[in-house]
Design a protein around this motif. Structure first.
Motif, mmCIF file in Angstrom:
data_model
loop_
_atom_site.group_PDB
_atom_site.id
_atom_site.type_symbol
_atom_site.label_atom_id
_atom_site.label_comp_id
_atom_site.label_asym_id
_atom_site.label_seq_id
_atom_site.Cartn_x
_atom_site.Cartn_y
_atom_site.Cartn_z
ATOM 1 N N GLY A 367 0.808 -1.213 0.000
ATOM 2 C CA GLY A 367 0.000 0.000 0.000
ATOM 3 C C GLY A 367 0.838 1.259 0.000
ATOM 4 O O GLY A 367 0.495 2.266 0.626
ATOM 5 N N VAL A 368 1.928 1.233 -0.739
ATOM 6 C CA VAL A 368 2.805 2.402 -0.850
ATOM 7 C C VAL A 368 3.415 2.395 -2.249
ATOM 8 O O VAL A 368 3.737 1.333 -2.788
ATOM 9 N N VAL A 369 3.539 3.574 -2.844
ATOM 10 C CA VAL A 369 4.118 3.658 -4.183
ATOM 11 C C VAL A 369 5.490 4.319 -4.103
ATOM 12 O O VAL A 369 5.700 5.257 -3.321
ATOM 13 N N PRO A 370 6.446 3.834 -4.906
ATOM 14 C CA PRO A 370 7.799 4.402 -4.873
ATOM 15 C C PRO A 370 7.843 5.758 -5.552
ATOM 16 O O PRO A 370 6.984 6.085 -6.382
ATOM 17 N N PRO A 371 8.856 6.552 -5.244
ATOM 18 C CA PRO A 371 8.921 7.907 -5.797
ATOM 19 C C PRO A 371 9.637 7.971 -7.140
ATOM 20 O O PRO A 371 10.257 7.003 -7.594
ATOM 21 N N THR A 372 9.546 9.133 -7.759
ATOM 22 C CA THR A 372 10.431 9.520 -8.855
ATOM 23 C C THR A 372 11.409 10.521 -8.263
ATOM 24 O O THR A 372 11.044 11.674 -8.005
ATOM 25 N N ILE A 373 12.627 10.083 -7.981
ATOM 26 C CA ILE A 373 13.579 11.048 -7.426
ATOM 27 C C ILE A 373 14.073 11.962 -8.551
ATOM 28 O O ILE A 373 13.927 11.657 -9.739
ATOM 29 N N ASN A 374 14.620 13.080 -8.175
ATOM 30 C CA ASN A 374 15.167 14.077 -9.109
ATOM 31 C C ASN A 374 14.102 14.767 -9.956
ATOM 32 O O ASN A 374 14.455 15.513 -10.878
ATOM 33 N N CYS A 375 12.847 14.561 -9.643
ATOM 34 C CA CYS A 375 11.783 15.232 -10.398
ATOM 35 C C CYS A 375 11.478 16.559 -9.698
ATOM 36 O O CYS A 375 10.479 16.699 -8.978
ATOM 37 N N ASP A 376 12.358 17.519 -9.904
ATOM 38 C CA ASP A 376 12.262 18.804 -9.212
ATOM 39 C C ASP A 376 11.339 19.793 -9.918
ATOM 40 O O ASP A 376 10.704 20.627 -9.283
ATOM 41 N N ASP A 377 11.288 19.680 -11.242
ATOM 42 C CA ASP A 377 10.532 20.640 -12.055
ATOM 43 C C ASP A 377 9.803 19.866 -13.160
ATOM 44 O O ASP A 377 10.256 19.844 -14.307
ATOM 45 N N PRO A 378 8.684 19.224 -12.840
ATOM 46 C CA PRO A 378 8.022 18.348 -13.806
ATOM 47 C C PRO A 378 7.530 19.086 -15.040
ATOM 48 O O PRO A 378 7.009 20.198 -14.944
ATOM 49 N N GLU A 379 7.713 18.445 -16.192
ATOM 50 C CA GLU A 379 7.285 19.051 -17.445
ATOM 51 C C GLU A 379 5.768 19.159 -17.514
ATOM 52 O O GLU A 379 5.224 20.169 -17.959
ATOM 53 N N ASP A 380 5.074 18.113 -17.101
ATOM 54 C CA ASP A 380 3.609 18.107 -17.086
ATOM 55 C C ASP A 380 3.155 18.281 -15.641
ATOM 56 O O ASP A 380 3.139 17.325 -14.862
ATOM 57 N N THR A 381 2.787 19.480 -15.279
ATOM 58 C CA THR A 381 2.429 19.767 -13.881
ATOM 59 C C THR A 381 1.062 19.219 -13.493
ATOM 60 O O THR A 381 0.702 19.239 -12.319
ATOM 61 N N GLY A 382 0.321 18.715 -14.462
ATOM 62 C CA GLY A 382 -0.992 18.169 -14.156
ATOM 63 C C GLY A 382 -0.982 16.709 -13.761
ATOM 64 O O GLY A 382 -1.998 16.175 -13.307
ATOM 65 N N LEU A 383 0.162 16.040 -13.930
ATOM 66 C CA LEU A 383 0.283 14.633 -13.551
ATOM 67 C C LEU A 383 1.090 14.513 -12.266
ATOM 68 O O LEU A 383 2.001 15.310 -12.005
ATOM 69 N N ASP A 384 0.770 13.498 -11.481
ATOM 70 C CA ASP A 384 1.404 13.286 -10.178
ATOM 71 C C ASP A 384 2.520 12.255 -10.324
ATOM 72 O O ASP A 384 2.264 11.052 -10.336
ATOM 73 N N TYR A 385 3.759 12.727 -10.423
ATOM 74 C CA TYR A 385 4.901 11.837 -10.616
ATOM 75 C C TYR A 385 5.527 11.366 -9.295
ATOM 76 O O TYR A 385 6.618 10.798 -9.305
ATOM 77 N N VAL A 386 4.873 11.589 -8.193
ATOM 78 C CA VAL A 386 5.341 11.176 -6.861
ATOM 79 C C VAL A 386 6.785 11.634 -6.648
ATOM 80 O O VAL A 386 7.699 10.824 -6.475
ATOM 81 N N PRO A 387 7.028 12.922 -6.654
ATOM 82 C CA PRO A 387 8.406 13.410 -6.563
ATOM 83 C C PRO A 387 9.060 13.146 -5.207
ATOM 84 O O PRO A 387 8.432 13.287 -4.161
ATOM 85 N N HIS A 388 10.292 12.669 -5.260
ATOM 86 C CA HIS A 388 11.225 12.635 -4.122
ATOM 87 C C HIS A 388 10.959 11.556 -3.072
ATOM 88 O O HIS A 388 11.899 10.895 -2.634
ATOM 89 N N ARG A 389 9.722 11.399 -2.628
ATOM 90 C CA ARG A 389 9.461 10.492 -1.501
ATOM 91 C C ARG A 389 8.324 9.525 -1.827
ATOM 92 O O ARG A 389 7.402 9.866 -2.579
ATOM 93 N N PRO A 390 8.351 8.315 -1.243
ATOM 94 C CA PRO A 390 7.256 7.358 -1.456
ATOM 95 C C PRO A 390 5.977 7.873 -0.817
ATOM 96 O O PRO A 390 6.007 8.804 0.005
ATOM 97 N N ARG A 391 4.870 7.261 -1.181
ATOM 98 C CA ARG A 391 3.591 7.723 -0.658
ATOM 99 C C ARG A 391 2.684 6.543 -0.347
ATOM 100 O O ARG A 391 2.566 5.613 -1.153
ATOM 101 N N GLU A 392 2.062 6.591 0.805
ATOM 102 C CA GLU A 392 1.052 5.582 1.108
ATOM 103 C C GLU A 392 -0.130 5.770 0.165
ATOM 104 O O GLU A 392 -0.645 6.873 0.002
ATOM 105 N N HIS A 393 -0.544 4.670 -0.440
ATOM 106 C CA HIS A 393 -1.625 4.750 -1.423
ATOM 107 C C HIS A 393 -2.148 3.336 -1.647
ATOM 108 O O HIS A 393 -1.385 2.415 -1.948
ATOM 109 N N ARG A 394 -3.429 3.165 -1.519
ATOM 110 C CA ARG A 394 -4.023 1.840 -1.713
ATOM 111 C C ARG A 394 -3.996 1.492 -3.201
ATOM 112 O O ARG A 394 -4.511 2.234 -4.037
ATOM 113 N N VAL A 395 -3.371 0.363 -3.516
ATOM 114 C CA VAL A 395 -3.243 -0.070 -4.905
ATOM 115 C C VAL A 395 -3.890 -1.436 -5.070
ATOM 116 O O VAL A 395 -3.430 -2.429 -4.500
#
Length: 419
Positions: A367-395
């Motif tokens: 129930g946790v998704v891994p991050p996208t590290i180094n995603c400091d300035d996302p090209e598409d700001t409307g999508l959630d790329y889970v920057p830097h840190r993992p997140r609890e999320h029911r999958v």
């Protein structure tokens, strides 16, 4: 594909996983590294890369092949086959699987690779040039073939059903898992060891990718070089390793009390038919593969809870993948996490898809998704790329995307196990 047809297919589950990666030499360590946001990218140590424009990679470090196989075996096979065999051993042990005389003809092996035995091929060429044909060993023909990993795994476990290799560039691992799933669904096998492997951190492979201007040259900050979906991305990072899964017919797995990790529910594949290396500018091939996987699974796009993106950190791939995800998932794409674990592992080529599918399975389990590290300035700001840190999320349902050179696309869907 009709619901009636899907209802008659056999269900396929995952009962074991094995990983050899730049961030962990087993599945558990690999997953913990992802959650810690740990990068496996560093200066190349396996050969002298001083003269190359790119001098960084995701290498396998600390791997001892004698933990998994006798010296006589690992000395005659390429590193890509060693990694595949080690990952397969871990997966079989995790699945508590015994391949006896009864199961052997109903068990198979399918292992994908983009580069195959590239280190062996380079070594043989140099040996022939400098020492002559008598110095070329008797196992060279077998060891230098792309099917060698599958052959070694079959030999190790006494598997007597179908075995072989698939090469669809960077989609190879996902293609192998998807095709192996179909073997079981359609009754050709009951158990298949499937996945991908590559050991492509070599002078020739790095040089060729540099010539194509595909690799990041951020040599001074290797841990920041792989930055999928970030505006400052400058190319992918070559990496190596293997990911193997035990796929099993669901009723058989339940009868033997196997540890069922997830169910494989969909697979889609397509070709861009556009360019030798660049993706279709509108993401049409990727879109077809995603739609194909959803149709194969018989589920609505709104049921996808997480996407493990191909996310290579190249300008064209990341942009077209985001576009394809938006096209197929619609507004739902803006409400779910989408991350690229290549930001940590680098691009493991043929192993990437199977390793990333294993990450999806762990996300479902924990129930946790891994991050996208180094995603400091996302090209598409409307999508959630889970920057830097993992997140609890029911999958409940996870999608894993793999898109390769020559326009090869493969997408797999896994779901939490529901008996």
């Amino acid at each position: 594909m009709s619901a009636e047809y899907r209802a008659h297919r056999r269900r396929v589950v995952v009962t074991g996983c094995g990983v050899i990666s730049p961030v962990g030499l087993n599945a558990a360590d690999f997953w913990q590294s992802l959650l810690a946001g740990r990068s496996g990218v560093a200066p190349i140590e396996s050969f002298d890369a001083t003269e190359l424009p790119t001098r960084i990679a995701g290498e396998i470090r600390g791997f001892d092949p004698e933990r998994f196989m006798p010296k006589r075996v690992h000395r005659r096979i390429d590193p890509f086959a060693r990694y595949a065999l080690a990952a397969a051993i871990e997966a079989v042990e995790a699945a508590k699987l015994t391949i006896d005389d009864e199961l052997a003809p109903r068990a198979g092996v399918l292992i994908g690779s983009g580069y195959g035995a590239s280190q062996t091929q380079t070594h043989v060429s140099l040996t022939l040039e400098h020492k002559g044909h008598r110095a070329v060993g008797p196992f060279t023909a077998a060891a230098s073939a792309i099917d060698n990993a599958a052959g070694e795994v079959a030999l190790r476990f006494g598997i007597m059903g179908s075995s072989g290799a698939i090469s669809t560039a960077c989609a190879s691992g996902t293609s192998s898992v998807g095709e192996a799933m179909r073997w079981i669904q359609h009754g050709y096998a009951d158990v298949v060891l499937a996945g991908g492997a590559d050991a492509s951190v070599t002078g020739s492979d790095i040089a060729s990718a540099c010539s194509a201007r595909a690799l990041s040259r951020r040599n001074d900050e290797p841990e920041k070089a792989s930055r999928p979906f970030d505006n400052e991305r400058s190319g992918f990072v070559m990496a190596e390793g293997a990911g193997m899964l035990v796929l099993e017919e669901a009723e058989r797995a339940m009868r033997r009390g196997a540890p069922i990790l997830a169910e494989l529910i969909g697979y889609g594949a397509s070709s861009d038919a556009h360019h030798p290396t660049a993706p279709h500018p509108e993401g049409l091939g990727a879109e077809l593969a995603i739609k194909g996987a959803l149709t194969d699974a018989g589920i609505d796009p709104s049921t996808v809870d997480y996407v493990n993106a191909h996310g290579t950190s190249t300008k064209l791939n990341d942009r077209t993948e985001s576009l394809a995800i938006r096209k197929v998932l619609g507004e739902h794409a803006t409400r779910i996490p989408i991350s690229s674990t290549k930001s940590m592992t680098g691009h493991m080529i043929g192993a990437a898809g199977s390793v990333e599918l294993i990450a999806c399975i762990h996300a479902i389990r924990d129930g946790v998704v891994p991050p996208t590290i180094n995603c400091d300035d996302p090209e598409d700001t409307g999508l959630d790329y889970v920057p830097h840190r993992p997140r609890e999320h029911r999958v409940e349902v996870a999608m894993s995307n793999s898109f390769g050179f020559a326009g090869h696309n493969a997408v797999a869907l896994v779901r939490s196990w529901r008996p």
